[in-house]
Design an enzyme around this catalytic site. Structure first.
Site, mmCIF file in Angstrom:
data_model
loop_
_atom_site.group_PDB
_atom_site.id
_atom_site.type_symbol
_atom_site.label_atom_id
_atom_site.label_comp_id
_atom_site.label_asym_id
_atom_site.label_seq_id
_atom_site.Cartn_x
_atom_site.Cartn_y
_atom_site.Cartn_z
ATOM 1 N N ASN A 130 0.828 -1.204 0.000
ATOM 2 C CA ASN A 130 0.000 0.000 0.000
ATOM 3 C C ASN A 130 0.859 1.249 0.000
ATOM 4 O O ASN A 130 2.035 1.212 0.372
ATOM 5 C CB ASN A 130 -0.941 0.019 1.213
ATOM 6 N N LYS A 159 -2.845 8.434 7.656
ATOM 7 C CA LYS A 159 -2.692 8.711 9.078
ATOM 8 C C LYS A 159 -3.831 9.627 9.555
ATOM 9 O O LYS A 159 -4.148 10.627 8.902
ATOM 10 C CB LYS A 159 -1.349 9.390 9.351
ATOM 11 N N GLU A 212 -6.425 0.879 11.715
ATOM 12 C CA GLU A 212 -5.264 0.313 12.399
ATOM 13 C C GLU A 212 -5.024 1.045 13.716
ATOM 14 O O GLU A 212 -4.980 2.282 13.736
ATOM 15 C CB GLU A 212 -4.045 0.439 11.483
ATOM 16 N N ASP A 235 -1.697 -2.901 15.947
ATOM 17 C CA ASP A 235 -0.312 -2.672 15.550
ATOM 18 C C ASP A 235 0.541 -2.588 16.815
ATOM 19 O O ASP A 235 1.076 -3.591 17.274
ATOM 20 C CB ASP A 235 -0.215 -1.396 14.717
ATOM 21 N N LYS A 255 5.630 -6.225 12.439
ATOM 22 C CA LYS A 255 6.792 -5.456 12.012
ATOM 23 C C LYS A 255 8.072 -6.204 12.367
ATOM 24 O O LYS A 255 8.192 -6.793 13.445
ATOM 25 C CB LYS A 255 6.775 -4.073 12.656
#
Length: 345
Positions: A130, A159, A212, A235, A255
């Site tokens: 993305n 964001k 998220e 996350d 991550k």
């Protein structure tokens, strides 16, 4: 084993504005491991204190202890034994990620095979990704989104949560890109449950694929999930004890740095999937080594949900090279190991 450590700094072309921090420079630590026959493996430590609470100084101290342990390891120690020695010296995941990645890079070079093919029998050749848009002014955000769609992206991550302007930003983006492109939003845990309910009610009309980290912590995630229809992804909360196996969210964003490297990332993905949670990956503004390692992991996991790994072009003078996206995906490097070095992107 020979082991060296180097610190680098990569300036961003434009600051990335999020709910909790604005980033204009990325400081990274590179680990170089030299094994027999002159083979060299690279790893990258990428702590980001505003998001993971780990300072550069804390990560550097952990890496120095881990490197001492590697240098003292007996000749002929296996990769697993070396990783275990580093972990015993200091278990900090953000530092261990560099050691683990470098060891996998070496393993692939020894076998003369791309890392993804060591991790899975039929890895993906291309990983869907993305585009990312910061909490910018509506006009700028819309222009970035339009450019991303023109470059072939089918998913845009925006964001939100930094204050007023989220509705105007999302409206401008949706008008700019039309109804077919997916929009996901990331609040970085900036909202309370009540704020998240109100915010999502205002933003859902623009068509939200997922939100998220709207709130922080498993309790709040579970409460919010019962109150809204938008799929929730964790996350930062994924680092909480028991989060990955809880099934509290529909999705989880993993991550590389937070997982402690490729090995930890694969283990975390398996744990999350065991509870019915879907998985995708994202960069913490990693450098080329971190992005390459995450791409190999994503390919091995055969991820179809776009991952946030198309971030190298945010750095000034760095266009991604072998790791640049095209038509909404990135080709997994075909060279042995990671297939790239720190200067090859």
């Amino acid at each position: 084993m020979k082991a060296d450590l180097e610190r680098i700094s990569l300036p961003l072309s434009e600051p990335l504005v999020g709910a909790s921090a604005t980033i204009d420079e990325r400081r990274l630590m590179l680990v170089c491991l030299e094994a027999e026959h002159g083979l060299v493996g690279w790893g990258e430590a990428a702590p980001l204190e505003p998001f993971d609470g780990v300072s550069d100084e804390q990560c550097l101290a952990a890496l120095e202890l881990q490197i001492v342990a590697l240098r003292a390891a007996p000749a002929g120690a296996s990769g697993a034994e070396l990783l275990d020695s580093a972990r015993k010296a200091d278990p900090l995941p953000q530092a261990l990620a560099a050691i683990d990645t470098a060891l996998w890079d070496l393993a692939g070079q020894r076998e003369g095979a791309p890392l993804a093919s060591l991790l899975a029998a039929e890895p993906l050749a291309r990983v869907p990704v993305n585009a990312v848009i910061g909490a910018d002014e509506p006009e700028s955000a819309a222009a970035q989104a339009r450019a991303a769609v023109g470059a072939g992206f089918t998913t845009i991550k925006v964001k939100v949560g930094g204050g007023d302007g989220d509705v105007e930003r999302l409206e401008a983006i949706r008008v700019a890109i039309g109804p077919k492109v997916a929009i996901r939003i990331d609040a970085n845990g900036a909202w309370s449950v009540a704020q998240a309910v109100d915010a999502l009610a205002a933003l859902e009309p623009f068509g939200i694929e997922l939100v998220e980290e709207p709130v922080r912590g498993l309790g709040q995630i579970e409460e919010l999930r019962s109150l809204v229809e938008t799929p929730i992804s964790i996350d930062e909360t994924a680092a909480d004890d028991g989060a990955l196996a809880s099934g509290a969210s529909a999705l989880v964003c993993l991550k590389l740095a937070r997982a402690g490297g490729v090995s930890g990332l694969l283990a975390q993905a398996a744990l999350a999937r065991s509870s019915g949670t879907e998985v995708y990956l994202a960069s913490m503004l990693d450098g080329p080594i971190g992005i390459a390692a995450a791409l190999h992991a994503a390919a091995a996991l055969r991820l179809t949900i776009p991952s946030g790994l198309a971030t190298l072009d945010r750095f000034d003078g760095l266009d991604g090279g072998l790791l640049a996206p095209s038509d909404g995906s990135i080709t997994v490097p075909l060279g042995p190991g990671l297939g790239v070095g720190p200067a090859e992107a």
